[in-house]
Write a protein that holds these residues in place. Sequence first.
Motif, PDB file in Angstrom:
ATOM      1  N   PHE A 272       0.808  -1.218   0.000  1.00  0.00           N
ATOM      2  CA  PHE A 272       0.000   0.000   0.000  1.00  0.00           C
ATOM      3  C   PHE A 272       0.846   1.276   0.000  1.00  0.00           C
ATOM      4  O   PHE A 272       0.308   2.374   0.091  1.00  0.00           O
ATOM      5  N   ILE A 273       2.170   1.136  -0.076  1.00  0.00           N
ATOM      6  CA  ILE A 273       3.023   2.316  -0.208  1.00  0.00           C
ATOM      7  C   ILE A 273       2.722   2.973  -1.560  1.00  0.00           C
ATOM      8  O   ILE A 273       2.717   2.299  -2.594  1.00  0.00           O
TER       9      ILE A 273
ATOM     10  N   ASP B  31      -7.713  -4.320  -4.349  1.00  0.00           N
ATOM     11  CA  ASP B  31      -7.456  -2.932  -3.949  1.00  0.00           C
ATOM     12  C   ASP B  31      -7.442  -2.727  -2.435  1.00  0.00           C
ATOM     13  O   ASP B  31      -6.926  -1.714  -1.963  1.00  0.00           O
ATOM     14  N   TRP B  32      -8.009  -3.681  -1.683  1.00  0.00           N
ATOM     15  CA  TRP B  32      -8.159  -3.430  -0.250  1.00  0.00           C
ATOM     16  C   TRP B  32      -7.473  -4.461   0.649  1.00  0.00           C
ATOM     17  O   TRP B  32      -7.503  -4.335   1.881  1.00  0.00           O
ATOM     18  N   PHE B  33      -6.779  -5.467   0.086  1.00  0.00           N
ATOM     19  CA  PHE B  33      -6.216  -6.529   0.925  1.00  0.00           C
ATOM     20  C   PHE B  33      -4.880  -7.027   0.378  1.00  0.00           C
ATOM     21  O   PHE B  33      -4.722  -7.262  -0.822  1.00  0.00           O
TER      22      PHE B  33
ATOM     23  N   ARG C  44      -7.346  -2.169   3.581  1.00  0.00           N
ATOM     24  CA  ARG C  44      -7.831  -0.808   3.387  1.00  0.00           C
ATOM     25  C   ARG C  44      -9.251  -0.899   2.820  1.00  0.00           C
ATOM     26  O   ARG C  44      -9.490  -0.666   1.633  1.00  0.00           O
ATOM     27  N   PRO C  45     -10.223  -1.272   3.671  1.00  0.00           N
ATOM     28  CA  PRO C  45     -11.592  -1.463   3.185  1.00  0.00           C
ATOM     29  C   PRO C  45     -12.267  -0.165   2.769  1.00  0.00           C
ATOM     30  O   PRO C  45     -13.278  -0.184   2.059  1.00  0.00           O
ATOM     31  N   ASP C  46     -11.720   0.948   3.229  1.00  0.00           N
ATOM     32  CA  ASP C  46     -12.246   2.271   2.911  1.00  0.00           C
ATOM     33  C   ASP C  46     -11.049   3.206   2.791  1.00  0.00           C
ATOM     34  O   ASP C  46     -10.044   3.035   3.508  1.00  0.00           O
ATOM     35  N   PRO C  47     -11.071   4.207   1.907  1.00  0.00           N
ATOM     36  CA  PRO C  47      -9.928   5.115   1.786  1.00  0.00           C
ATOM     37  C   PRO C  47      -9.550   5.808   3.092  1.00  0.00           C
ATOM     38  O   PRO C  47      -8.415   6.265   3.239  1.00  0.00           O
ATOM     39  N   LYS C  48     -10.472   5.845   4.046  1.00  0.00           N
ATOM     40  CA  LYS C  48     -10.198   6.493   5.320  1.00  0.00           C
ATOM     41  C   LYS C  48      -9.614   5.556   6.370  1.00  0.00           C
ATOM     42  O   LYS C  48      -9.175   6.020   7.423  1.00  0.00           O
ATOM     43  N   LEU C  49      -9.617   4.249   6.112  1.00  0.00           N
ATOM     44  CA  LEU C  49      -9.280   3.287   7.167  1.00  0.00           C
ATOM     45  C   LEU C  49      -8.198   2.315   6.713  1.00  0.00           C
ATOM     46  O   LEU C  49      -8.314   1.675   5.673  1.00  0.00           O
TER      47      LEU C  49
ATOM     48  N   THR D  35      -5.545   2.821  11.547  1.00  0.00           N
ATOM     49  CA  THR D  35      -5.445   4.262  11.345  1.00  0.00           C
ATOM     50  C   THR D  35      -6.709   4.735  10.637  1.00  0.00           C
ATOM     51  O   THR D  35      -7.116   4.148   9.628  1.00  0.00           O
ATOM     52  N   TYR D  36      -7.316   5.797  11.178  1.00  0.00           N
ATOM     53  CA  TYR D  36      -8.556   6.314  10.598  1.00  0.00           C
ATOM     54  C   TYR D  36      -8.403   7.808  10.336  1.00  0.00           C
ATOM     55  O   TYR D  36      -7.964   8.571  11.207  1.00  0.00           O
ATOM     56  N   LYS D  37      -8.763   8.221   9.130  1.00  0.00           N
ATOM     57  CA  LYS D  37      -8.710   9.632   8.748  1.00  0.00           C
ATOM     58  C   LYS D  37     -10.043  10.288   9.096  1.00  0.00           C
ATOM     59  O   LYS D  37     -11.044  10.105   8.394  1.00  0.00           O
ATOM     60  N   ILE D  38     -10.035  11.044  10.185  1.00  0.00           N
ATOM     61  CA  ILE D  38     -11.251  11.736  10.613  1.00  0.00           C
ATOM     62  C   ILE D  38     -11.622  12.823   9.615  1.00  0.00           C
ATOM     63  O   ILE D  38     -12.797  13.002   9.266  1.00  0.00           O
ATOM     64  N   THR D  39     -10.621  13.543   9.167  1.00  0.00           N
ATOM     65  CA  THR D  39     -10.775  14.529   8.087  1.00  0.00           C
ATOM     66  C   THR D  39      -9.595  14.333   7.136  1.00  0.00           C
ATOM     67  O   THR D  39      -8.650  13.608   7.453  1.00  0.00           O
ATOM     68  N   PRO D  40      -9.593  14.970   5.980  1.00  0.00           N
ATOM     69  CA  PRO D  40      -8.442  14.835   5.085  1.00  0.00           C
ATOM     70  C   PRO D  40      -7.118  15.253   5.735  1.00  0.00           C
ATOM     71  O   PRO D  40      -6.058  14.794   5.301  1.00  0.00           O
ATOM     72  N   LYS D  41      -7.163  16.092   6.773  1.00  0.00           N
ATOM     73  CA  LYS D  41      -5.941  16.564   7.412  1.00  0.00           C
ATOM     74  C   LYS D  41      -5.625  15.869   8.739  1.00  0.00           C
ATOM     75  O   LYS D  41      -4.493  15.947   9.215  1.00  0.00           O
TER      76      LYS D  41
END
Length: 411
Positions: free
Chosen positions: A55-56, A152-154, A198-203, A260-266
């Motif tokens: 995933f790099i 794409d996710w595993f 990476r089941p979701d772009p945020k997680l 790791t979870y992206k709460i917002t893009p930043k």
Amino acid sequence: MKKILVSTALLAGVLSYAGGFRVSLQGVKQLAMAHTSAHAEDASVAFFNPAGMSFIPSRLSISVGGFAAGNKVTFQNTNTLQSTETDNPIGTPLYAAIAYKPIDKLSIGFSFSTPFGSTIEYPNNWEGREMVEKLELKAFYFQPMISYKFNDWFAFGASYIYAKGSVNWDKAITQFGGELNLDSKASGHGYGFGFYFRPDPKLDVSIAYRSPVDMKAKKGTATFSFPTSSVYPLLGLDTSGKDSFTATLPLVEEYTIGLTYKITPKWLVSADFNYHGWERYSQLTLDFGKAPVGNQPSDPTVSVSPKNFKNSKTFRLGTQYAFTDKIFGRLGAYYDESPYTDENFIPETPSYNTYVVTGGVGFKLKQFGVDIAGGYAIPQARDVKNSLLGFYGQSTATAFYVGLGLSYNPF
């Protein structure tokens, strides 16, 4: 002849704030966020989970870094109120990793790290000098690895571990007014594997396992030094005072779950749970070639030291905020359990239930990344009650560390 009881801590040097003798300093970016693992931004993820290489975002990634780690242990005898402080040198753990995708779904890589090792040094006249005066450990992990991205996710990854190390340990033999030095190289083998999701772009979710490694010292040199030469024949030695020994130290297995979870893009948050299989370190056996300095009636050249370690856990929580697309701020905290009780405390491997706070900054300069991190450990005081060694009192410690990491993602 009266036996010399050898309560050995062979190979078991520590950073005093670590759980057991595991050193959690394998990524500067990760350290700044409490040494959490689910970060697949560059090759530093390779040590934590080989599957993360898939995933790099760059096809080629190189990461290197190093730390300066300082620590001090204080022991006070509660009866005499005599206090002793260690004079440990600054430790310098290092790491380096490379990851490359020859094809889109396949990644290969290599990780070099120092997950175990340090030096602990007490004054030569301290009351525990028969157990340890100075102990230096160096242990290096060399890990070639591979990862395959199924979709794409595993991804799944695996690594082979070759461990190489050395030990140098000094202790006093007070009943003869002498000294004993143990010096040896050691090596062992193991493996690791992991799953990265990476089941979701945020997680991001990382699940990894690192096997135990038995570090075997097969050709150790034991050097006895006494003020009078009459002692050497009693040990079956010539006046050089040299003997051989063998021993095995288990570097224990480790299970890790991280996310790791992206709460917002930043803004992102990370959490890890580590489980360490210290229970297999129940005792340590030292087998001398000639000298009858052991504690086993059936074989006086063999010394068995009970360790009675127990499995332990570490809880980690970190965060990162992107001030701009080039500047990142990071904070973290974690709690690391000691793998033994007060009744089993040993000065060779002083370990504490420890709270650690961390922080750092990162910079992205086109293809290059620069990361700076620091941490401060708050070990909880131990009431020492080791009746087997006749060792009683209170032990405290302090520790800090700083790190600098560089990464390069050219394409």
